[in-house]
Design a protein around this motif. Structure first.
Motif, short mmCIF file in Angstrom:
data_model
loop_
_atom_site.label_atom_id
_atom_site.label_comp_id
_atom_site.label_asym_id
_atom_site.label_seq_id
_atom_site.Cartn_x
_atom_site.Cartn_y
_atom_site.Cartn_z
N ASN A 52 0.81 -1.22 0.00
CA ASN A 52 0.00 0.00 0.00
C ASN A 52 0.84 1.26 0.00
O ASN A 52 0.31 2.37 0.06
CB ASN A 52 -0.95 0.01 1.20
N LYS A 53 2.16 1.10 -0.02
CA LYS A 53 3.11 2.23 -0.07
C LYS A 53 2.80 3.27 1.01
O LYS A 53 2.65 4.45 0.74
CB LYS A 53 3.11 2.86 -1.45
N GLN A 54 2.73 2.81 2.22
CA GLN A 54 2.39 3.69 3.34
C GLN A 54 3.63 4.22 4.05
O GLN A 54 3.64 4.38 5.26
CB GLN A 54 1.48 2.96 4.31
N PHE A 55 4.70 4.50 3.30
CA PHE A 55 5.94 4.96 3.90
C PHE A 55 5.80 6.35 4.52
O PHE A 55 6.59 6.72 5.37
CB PHE A 55 7.06 4.99 2.87
N ASP A 56 4.81 7.12 4.09
CA ASP A 56 4.64 8.47 4.64
C ASP A 56 3.54 8.52 5.70
O ASP A 56 3.00 9.58 5.98
CB ASP A 56 4.36 9.47 3.52
N SER A 57 3.23 7.38 6.30
CA SER A 57 2.18 7.31 7.32
C SER A 57 2.61 7.98 8.61
O SER A 57 3.79 8.05 8.94
CB SER A 57 1.83 5.85 7.62
N ARG A 58 1.65 8.42 9.35
CA ARG A 58 1.87 9.00 10.68
C ARG A 58 1.91 7.88 11.72
O ARG A 58 1.53 6.75 11.45
CB ARG A 58 0.75 9.99 11.00
N GLN A 59 2.36 8.22 12.92
CA GLN A 59 2.50 7.21 13.97
C GLN A 59 1.18 6.53 14.30
O GLN A 59 1.14 5.33 14.51
CB GLN A 59 3.11 7.84 15.23
N THR A 60 0.09 7.29 14.34
CA THR A 60 -1.20 6.68 14.67
C THR A 60 -1.63 5.69 13.60
O THR A 60 -2.20 4.65 13.91
CB THR A 60 -2.29 7.76 14.84
N GLU A 61 -1.36 6.00 12.33
CA GLU A 61 -1.72 5.10 11.25
C GLU A 61 -0.89 3.82 11.30
O GLU A 61 -1.42 2.72 11.08
CB GLU A 61 -1.52 5.79 9.90
#
Length: 160
Positions: A35-44
């Motif tokens: 899902n390419k979530q490398f720019d996710s925040r800590q909560t995510e």
């Protein structure tokens, strides 16, 4: 008496759910990468991967540690930007497979994605993921494969 037993059973179940380490950390990480979530925040990230086993807090960077008996994942956070700075994954290989030339044909510079490599060979022995650059390392019975990606696309690989 039955109510008390049910309440205790419910509390034990909730405590176990919050204290348990992610059982399928590799599978969750595979989906995370897909899902390419490398720019996710800590909560995510915590909602996706679960709570880390340990957190080291610092002024500029926080470090989250996930661990199972076969997999370790360390996430370095940039506190100023509240995003992932780097992820380091290491695993104990289940078995050392032999190098397969047919699978190697899928490696095409500028085209092959991280997801395609993981789908072909499974989770690597170790990998380092940054927002722009990624590295995956596989060990085979007689060979070692190092793959280098930029923005999720293969730019180079070496086979020893």
């Amino acid at each position: 008496m039955k109510r008390l037993f049910l309440i205790v059973l419910l509390i034990c179940g909730v405590c176990k759910a919050y204290s348990a380490e992610p059982e399928n950390l590799s599978d969750r990480l595979r989906t995370f990468i897909k899902n390419k979530q490398f720019d996710s925040r800590q909560t995510e990230v915590s909602s996706f991967l679960g709570k880390p086993a340990r957190i080291d807090e610092g002024n500029k960077k926080d470090v989250w540690f996930y661990s199972t008996d076969k997999v370790n994942l360390t996430i370095y956070w940039n506190n100023k930007a509240d995003k992932i700075d780097k992820m380091v994954y290491t695993a104990i290989p289940v078995k050392e497979a032999e190098w397969d030339n047919n699978k190697a044909r899928c490696l095409k510079m500028g085209e092959t994605s991280i997801e395609q490599v993981i789908n072909t060979w499974g989770m690597p022995k170790d990998m380092q993921i940054k927002e722009v650059n990624q590295q995956l390392h596989y060990t085979f019975q007689y060979n070692t494969l190092h793959l280098f990606f930029r923005k999720g696309r293969l730019v180079n690989y070496t086979l020893f």
